[in-house]
Design a protein around this motif. Sequence first.
Motif, PDB file in Angstrom:
ATOM      1  N   LYS A 148      -5.200  -8.709 -10.662  1.00 39.53           N
ATOM      2  CA  LYS A 148      -5.002  -7.313 -10.254  1.00 39.53           C
ATOM      3  C   LYS A 148      -3.725  -7.147  -9.436  1.00 39.53           C
ATOM      4  N   ASN A 160     -12.342  -3.439   0.894  1.00 44.08           N
ATOM      5  CA  ASN A 160     -12.549  -2.649  -0.331  1.00 44.08           C
ATOM      6  C   ASN A 160     -11.612  -3.066  -1.453  1.00 44.08           C
ATOM      7  N   THR A 161     -10.492  -3.679  -1.119  1.00 49.48           N
ATOM      8  CA  THR A 161      -9.535  -4.124  -2.141  1.00 49.48           C
ATOM      9  C   THR A 161      -9.616  -5.628  -2.402  1.00 49.48           C
ATOM     10  N   ASP A 162     -10.652  -6.284  -1.875  1.00 54.81           N
ATOM     11  CA  ASP A 162     -10.922  -7.710  -2.120  1.00 54.81           C
ATOM     12  C   ASP A 162      -9.904  -8.639  -1.481  1.00 54.81           C
ATOM     13  N   PHE A 204       0.817  -1.216   0.000  1.00 50.20           N
ATOM     14  CA  PHE A 204       0.000   0.000   0.000  1.00 50.20           C
ATOM     15  C   PHE A 204       0.853   1.270   0.000  1.00 50.20           C
TER      16      PHE A 204
END
Length: 384
Positions: free
Chosen positions: A340, A187-189, A168
């Motif tokens: 991702k 929120n970022t899975d 991050f």
Amino acid sequence: MQPILTDTSLSTLIAQGENNAVEFKSALVNPDSLARELVAFANTHGGVVLLGVEDSGDITGLPNDRNHEEWVMNIARENVIPALDVTVTQVIHENKTVLLIQVPKGRDKPYQTRKFQFLIRVGSTNRVATQAELMRLFQQSGVFHYDLQGVEGTSMRSLDLRKLADYFLKYDIDFEQEDDRERILINTDILDESGRATIGGMLIFGINPQRHLPNASISFAHFAGHELDDELLDKQVIGGTLDIQVDTALAIIKNHIRQPSRIEGSRTVDQIFQYPDKVFRELLVNACVHRDYAIHGSRIRVFMFDDRLEFISPGRLPNTVSVEKIKLGVSYGRNPVIVKFMENMRYIDKLGRGLPMVYRTAVQAGKQVEFMELGEEFRVILAL
């Protein structure tokens, strides 16, 4: 409609008998029964229905009481959900009409009958898909992504917080100082809504992914010869997160591969062609990123022989992707969470350039490379 299949070809097809790609149906078949065959083939790998042929292989033909092509098309549209496109070909055999119905591997899996049955083809018979098989059908269609599922028994404590902080920080987020770190991970899975690590999150940031996902790993084996029953020189199981698996497997391949060379002046010159590291790295990354993690009983396997390397990944190609398309750079995202993060970590790009690069490198060196589906696996065979 003019016949485009020869009488000889029809006889050859019938001589094979019913199998995983061929089904015989009498002219007396009812619409629901025919729909079951279409659904099962479309949900599996496609196939052919011969209408006007008995189970015994005897050709009895079709009566002239209806437009059978239109009848079949209507069944494919109205008795199959969602509607299915099939190709119908008429063949005349000794004055008897047979329809050859070609059912493609479905683009919109899973298909079901009007009676809400999801069927698959197994050998020469059809059966209702199990829950796991149905889940994979949804996954292949892109409706459901398995790497978004939470892993039982995990939480944020199952994740490597230092690795998360480093990740991050690249995006100017001081993860260690955030008040609601769990919400960031949701929120970022990386976590699901219940606070469990997702499969994708566990495979990228997990402290010990194989504790919960024991077969999410790479098995490497080096054989002294050309076959699996030749002497086994080395065998290793490579675990850890996917980036560690790729780096470790690449190092092992480089350590085992033959590198005969000679000295010319002050230089060491290879005597045989050597693939650049990016070729092996791409094949390892492709296997890790695109394998079907819903198949629990199988690892990625890398087999090294004297003449070739084989990279074997559990799971067939998704609905719209074919082996030929892959050579041209068509990419697919079975595991979007994993894609991702591996992209952000600079292991892949999403432009579909990796496998075409492997193909070009091999061809330009005069080496063979083969992409193939075999059963429920995707395999790349790279000549050395």
